[in-house]
Design a protein around this motif. Structure first.
Motif, PDB file in Angstrom:
ATOM      1  N   SER A 168       0.826  -1.210   0.000  1.00 23.18           N
ATOM      2  CA  SER A 168       0.000   0.000   0.000  1.00 23.18           C
ATOM      3  C   SER A 168       0.863   1.263   0.000  1.00 23.18           C
ATOM      4  N   GLN A 169       1.929   1.226   0.777  1.00 25.09           N
ATOM      5  CA  GLN A 169       2.809   2.397   0.886  1.00 25.09           C
ATOM      6  C   GLN A 169       3.933   2.290  -0.134  1.00 25.09           C
ATOM      7  N   TRP A 170       3.997   3.264  -1.040  1.00 21.87           N
ATOM      8  CA  TRP A 170       5.084   3.309  -2.030  1.00 21.87           C
ATOM      9  C   TRP A 170       5.867   4.588  -1.825  1.00 21.87           C
ATOM     10  N   LEU A 171       7.069   4.633  -2.388  1.00 20.32           N
ATOM     11  CA  LEU A 171       7.869   5.863  -2.333  1.00 20.32           C
ATOM     12  C   LEU A 171       7.801   6.496  -3.718  1.00 20.32           C
ATOM     13  N   ASP A 172       6.631   7.057  -4.033  1.00 25.29           N
ATOM     14  CA  ASP A 172       6.379   7.550  -5.379  1.00 25.29           C
ATOM     15  C   ASP A 172       6.552   9.066  -5.483  1.00 25.29           C
ATOM     16  N   ALA A 173       7.488   9.611  -4.704  1.00 21.59           N
ATOM     17  CA  ALA A 173       7.831  11.034  -4.754  1.00 21.59           C
ATOM     18  C   ALA A 173       9.353  11.125  -4.873  1.00 21.59           C
ATOM     19  N   PRO A 174       9.894  12.311  -5.156  1.00 19.83           N
ATOM     20  CA  PRO A 174      11.348  12.417  -5.342  1.00 19.83           C
ATOM     21  C   PRO A 174      12.166  12.071  -4.092  1.00 19.83           C
ATOM     22  N   THR A 175      11.563  12.183  -2.885  1.00 21.67           N
ATOM     23  CA  THR A 175      12.284  11.733  -1.683  1.00 21.67           C
ATOM     24  C   THR A 175      11.347  10.879  -0.834  1.00 21.67           C
ATOM     25  N   GLY A 176      11.930   9.978  -0.075  1.00 23.33           N
ATOM     26  CA  GLY A 176      11.114   9.164   0.826  1.00 23.33           C
ATOM     27  C   GLY A 176      11.931   8.063   1.478  1.00 23.33           C
ATOM     28  N   THR A 177      11.540   7.736   2.718  1.00 26.93           N
ATOM     29  CA  THR A 177      12.164   6.639   3.467  1.00 26.93           C
ATOM     30  C   THR A 177      11.046   5.926   4.226  1.00 26.93           C
TER      31      THR A 177
END
Ligand SMILES: Cc1ncc(COP(=O)(O)O)c(C=O)c1O
Length: 393
Positions: A168-177
């Motif tokens: 469900s949780q993706w890192l679909d932005a330019p930054t993310g952890t």
């Protein structure tokens, strides 16, 4: 017969066997062996397919250690203030403390039950916040664009506790952890386990090193291989756990689809039993991809007590998930700062976890719906006081 709250869904031993045989043939049982590396590659491919930037990923022994080490790898000064929601599992806060920092307990949004960028911005405006640890509550994902903007505007790092949000949780932005759990009760179970995924340069290499005591394994690092360069711990995933994780990943899409359809069916039964629209559900843009829990808000605290009593009489397990709230946990009291959390407090008065698991028969689902019908159709009965307290899922 007692209806359990949840039943883990792990791959059968015969499905594990090919992986275990490979492990045994390689005579490597831990220390970043071939199965761990294959598992990490498979997971990273899924995240990278949805990310605009390159991501690193490393497995950990469990999400609690993953959170602790991700925070440690941010290299914040000791005693930094880390914003966490008051409505979460205790591990979110204990990880902050074990990383040498101080939890600042914040409210959640009344509809999504999440600590949002708006709430974090208010907390930043009111005082010092050095990092934010939002939780993907009950698997509900955060929109990463909002957290990316927050990081850009404030310079404050964000680590999502996505323990229950695989798929469900993706890192679909330019930054993310984000940190995920692979505990037996999660939708991608490895028995115990977790992983950290991040776009932050160097973070995953530091977390990986911290999982291996803090020893340098990189010949190009400018320090000898084998040298202790950070004070880490042993948080490595074993090859045994990677075998279970790989077998779970093989069938994840099929099991996730089943979870979604069973969850939607049970929810529809409960709504039908509690007309007119008495139940309040967590609001989210898209349903959780592979739900593992069924949490619902009752119309009032008295209704929850009545439902708990009906369920106790009918041998149906229920649980007040994430309660007491963190701001009511005595062990955290002297180590944390509590911001006002009216929405979290309100949610905690009527939130109830009901049985949900793969393999739950239609008759079992109807048993739960009947209990809800009986509880909400019989208002005025004497309330039953008491709390079951926090439990790990
Ligand atoms: C929000 C949250 N964070 C952290 C954890 C801890 O995960 P693990 O059991 O993998 O350490 C859990 C476990 O359920 C959780 O719900």
């Amino acid at each position: 017969m007692t209806l359990p709250l949840l039943v883990p869904d792990l791959p059968a031993p015969e499905v594990l066997m090919p992986y275990l045989q490979r492990m045994h043939a390689a005579r490597q049982y831990s220390n970043f062996g071939p199965l761990v590396c294959e598992f990490e590659t498979g997971l990273n491919a899924r995240f990278s397919a949805r990310s605009p930037v390159s991501l690193g990923l490393t497995t950990v022994a469990n999400a609690t250690l993953g959170l602790e080490l991700a925070l440690t790898a941010l290299d914040l000064p000791p005693h930094s203030r880390v914003l966490v929601p008051a409505l979460t599992f205790v591990a979110t806060a204990t990880a902050v403390l074990r990383a040498g920092h101080l939890p600042v307990l914040a409210d959640v949004d009344a509809q999504s039950w999440l600590l949002t960028p708006e709430i974090a911005r208010q907390a930043v405006a009111q005082g010092a916040v050095d990092a934010v640890l939002p939780v993907a509550t009950f698997g509900a994902p955060h929109a990463m664009a909002g957290w990316h903007e927050f990081e850009q505007d404030t310079g404050i790092p964000v680590v999502i506790d996505a323990a229950a949000a695989f798929g469900s949780q993706w890192l679909d932005a330019p930054t993310g952890t984000a940190v995920f759990s692979l505990h037996a009760t999660k939708c991608l179970p490895a028995g115990e386990g977790g992983f950290v995924v991040s776009s932050r340069p160097g973070l995953i290499a530091r977390v990986r090193q911290l999982t291996n005591f803090g020893i340098n394994l990189n010949p190009a690092a400018g320090v000898p291989v084998g040298m202790l360069v950070r004070i880490g711990t042993n948080a490595k995933m074993s090859e045994y756990h990677a075998a279970v994780g790989l077998a779970s990943l093989d069938r994840w899409d099929e099991r996730a689809a089943l979870r979604r359809s069973m969850h939607a069916d049970l929810r529809a039964r409960l709504d039908a039993a509690a007309t007119p629209a008495l139940l309040r559900w967590q609001e989210m843009a898209e349903p959780v991809a592979a739900p593992t829990l069924l949490c619902v808000r009752l119309p009032s605290a008295q209704d929850r007590e009545r439902l708990e009593r009906v369920c106790a009489e009918r041998h149906i397990m229920v649980r007040r998930w994430y309660q007491p709230l963190l701001n009511a946990m005595p062990a955290l009291e002297k180590h944390s700062t509590c911001l006002p959390a009216p929405a979290a407090v309100k949610i905690a008065t009527d939130l109830c976890g009901l049985p949900f698991y793969l393999g739950m028969a239609g008759g079992d689902a109807e048993r739960v719906a009947e209990a809800v019908r009986a509880a909400l159709g019989a208002k005025g009965a004497a309330p039953l006081v008491g709390s079951e307290g926090q439990h790990s899922a």
